[in-house]
Scaffold this active site. Structure first.
Site, PDB file in Angstrom:
ATOM      1  N   ASP A 175      -4.914   9.701   8.618  1.00  0.00           N
ATOM      2  CA  ASP A 175      -4.196   8.888   7.629  1.00  0.00           C
ATOM      3  C   ASP A 175      -3.788   9.746   6.437  1.00  0.00           C
ATOM      4  O   ASP A 175      -4.554   9.915   5.513  1.00  0.00           O
ATOM      5  CB  ASP A 175      -5.114   7.745   7.188  1.00  0.00           C
ATOM      6  CG  ASP A 175      -4.443   6.713   6.323  1.00  0.00           C
ATOM      7  OD1 ASP A 175      -3.209   6.746   6.204  1.00  0.00           O
ATOM      8  OD2 ASP A 175      -5.158   5.864   5.755  1.00  0.00           O
ATOM      9  N   GLU A 207       0.776   5.960  -1.742  1.00  0.00           N
ATOM     10  CA  GLU A 207       0.621   4.782  -0.875  1.00  0.00           C
ATOM     11  C   GLU A 207      -0.783   4.214  -0.970  1.00  0.00           C
ATOM     12  O   GLU A 207      -0.973   2.997  -0.914  1.00  0.00           O
ATOM     13  CB  GLU A 207       0.941   5.150   0.578  1.00  0.00           C
ATOM     14  CG  GLU A 207       1.019   3.966   1.523  1.00  0.00           C
ATOM     15  CD  GLU A 207      -0.333   3.561   2.133  1.00  0.00           C
ATOM     16  OE1 GLU A 207      -0.431   2.445   2.688  1.00  0.00           O
ATOM     17  OE2 GLU A 207      -1.291   4.367   2.050  1.00  0.00           O
ATOM     18  N   GLU A 208      -1.767   5.088  -1.130  1.00  0.00           N
ATOM     19  CA  GLU A 208      -3.160   4.649  -1.138  1.00  0.00           C
ATOM     20  C   GLU A 208      -3.562   3.974  -2.445  1.00  0.00           C
ATOM     21  O   GLU A 208      -4.645   3.400  -2.529  1.00  0.00           O
ATOM     22  CB  GLU A 208      -4.089   5.845  -0.883  1.00  0.00           C
ATOM     23  CG  GLU A 208      -3.893   6.538   0.463  1.00  0.00           C
ATOM     24  CD  GLU A 208      -4.415   5.721   1.636  1.00  0.00           C
ATOM     25  OE1 GLU A 208      -4.865   4.578   1.412  1.00  0.00           O
ATOM     26  OE2 GLU A 208      -4.368   6.220   2.767  1.00  0.00           O
TER      27      GLU A 208
END
Length: 460
Positions: A175, A207-208
């Site tokens: 990821d 994104e995280e």
């Protein structure tokens, strides 16, 4: 960090013409890995001979454009809000492959919500030649969660060595740098075979931590609306994702009154008031809407809540003046505003049941509180996200995690959105984040299939 970046870049680009930045796409055949006659003898290697095993595993990685790119990306630390090094490496790599590359800076927010410009993070948008508005776009994120875990290779103990079983471990191996590497190579493969059908690459930051990178792209001139297919990369175990749950997050902040613990009636414990509230919040996904719960659906199952953080008080002998809890909600149905109403009512009911004169208010968390108990909803909130899954040859599933899909504003009609990638979410973010060479290379083949299907749409 600088040494790691330079080593990774030199090892990958030594044979490339780095000065060719935006020309006709390179037609040199790709060496993307896979079975190779030079590795036929590997099966005879003693897997217990660690030095020889490591040497041969390194040769496998070095022999493949895909595996080498993946290793270079993973070796560069890129925890959210600090993606500059990996972004710089990826830009140079794409330049060397004759992509035109645009850098898009992504702002930070200060504690008051005011945007701050910084060069520490930026999105990367790449395309062949002058084709700045391709019909097909591949996109993934280049940030990872903490902590950084170094790249490493291992092989399961067995009677023989199998190339596909080499385990690649480290932060971001799954990821989301597996998807990043696969998408780059898939795009290069497509352009080598079909230079008349341009394809774009979008790699975003943050994104995280809320999706600011994708939101920045979505609200910019780069989001031209000329695309007909967007392929998002996330670990899906190489299945096409037909949709994922929505998201609501919130903070509960309880304000009490401090006192000596020997005389608790002289104060009001914020922790004691928080506990019944969290007990009620924790069950909202398990009770029907008719009883004040959050909705469920046949496609996505039940809504789930996670009380991920709680703190309160300063010492055991002091009545707690403040308590705070952070909660994440994965919505299985309905819209975020209705969910917020349900959550607020549940908190208010639990608080006033514990103490009749409790005042519960919705707050932005920045101003002086107007009540004993603040409910602060996060800025990111969206309902369930339905995604296309109409390409033959893939398993189809749904997932519970959030993605950048809802952060991309779609302009135009009949735009296909796919979510796909190698690796499993069950190891992403964990100490054991890893995938095998076989999984990574199979993931590349899946991306090639999706790109080929998108190219058919463009021709038609």
């Amino acid at each position: 960090m600088q040494k790691t970046y330079i080593w990774a870049l030199v090892s990958l680009l030594a044979s490339s013409l780095v000065d060719a930045r935006s020309a006709v796409f390179d037609q040199t055949p790709l060496d993307i890995g896979g079975s190779d006659d030079s590795f036929d003898s590997i099966a005879r290697i003693d897997p217990n001979n660690n030095d020889l095993l490591k040497s041969e595993m390194d040769k496998v990685i070095a022999s493949s454009e895909l595996l080498s790119l993946h290793r270079a990306l993973v070796e560069i630390k890129s925890i959210s809000d600090n993606e500059q090094a990996v972004g710089g490496f990826l830009m140079d790599y794409l330049y060397s492959k004759n992509f035109t590359v645009e850098k898009q800076y992504v702002d930070y927010d200060d504690p008051t919500g005011k945007p701050i410009r910084s060069n520490r993070r930026f999105n990367i948008y790449a395309y062949p030649g002058n084709s700045a508005s391709p019909g097909i776009i591949l996109t993934s994120h280049i940030d990872t969660v903490p902590p950084f875990i170094p790249y490493s290779l291992s092989h399961p103990e067995s009677a023989s060595f199998k190339r596909d079983d080499i385990l690649i471990s480290g932060r971001g191996t799954v990821d989301d740098k597996a998807s990043v590497a696969c998408q780059v190579i898939a795009a290069m493969d497509h352009l080598e075979k079909h230079p008349d059908i341009p394809i774009g690459l979008l790699f975003v930051v943050s994104e995280e931590v809320g999706g600011r990178g994708m939101s920045t792209f979505s609200n910019s001139r780069l989001n031209s609306g000329t695309y007909h297919t967007i392929i998002f990369g996330e670990p899906t175990e190489r299945a096409l994702v037909a949709g994922h749950k929505g998201m609501v997050s919130f903070t509960i902040r309880v304000h009490g009154k401090p006192a000596h613990s020997g005389y608790p009636w002289l104060g009001r414990s914020a922790v004691s008031e928080m506990l019944p509230i969290l007990t009620e919040v924790d069950r909202l996904g398990d009770i029907p809407v008719s009883q004040g719960g959050l909705p469920s659906s046949e496609k996505y199952g039940r809504t789930t809540l996670n009380i991920g953080f709680m703190s309160g008080g300063v010492a055991a002998n002091v009545v707690a003046e403040e308590a705070v809890a952070n909660v994440a909600v994965r919505l299985a149905a309905g819209n975020p505003e209705d969910a917020k109403d349900i959550i607020f009512r549940a908190i208010r009911n639990a608080a006033t049941k514990h103490r009749k004169d409790a005042t519960v208010v919705i707050s932005n968390g920045l101003e002086r509180p107007k009540g004993d108990i603040e409910v602060i909803f996060g800025l990111e909130a969206y309902g369930v996200v339905d995604i296309d899954a109409d390409v033959d040859g893939f398993n189809v599933t749904t997932v519970n995690y959030g993605t950048d899909v809802p952060h991309w504003k779609i302009y135009g009609d009949n735009v296909k959105r796919y979510l796909y990638g190698p690796g499993t979410i069950f190891v992403a973010h964990g100490k054991n984040e890893a995938l095998t060479v076989g999984e990574l290379e199979a993931g590349l083949e899946g991306y090639k299939t999706l790109v080929a299907k998108a190219a058919e749409r463009e021709r038609s």
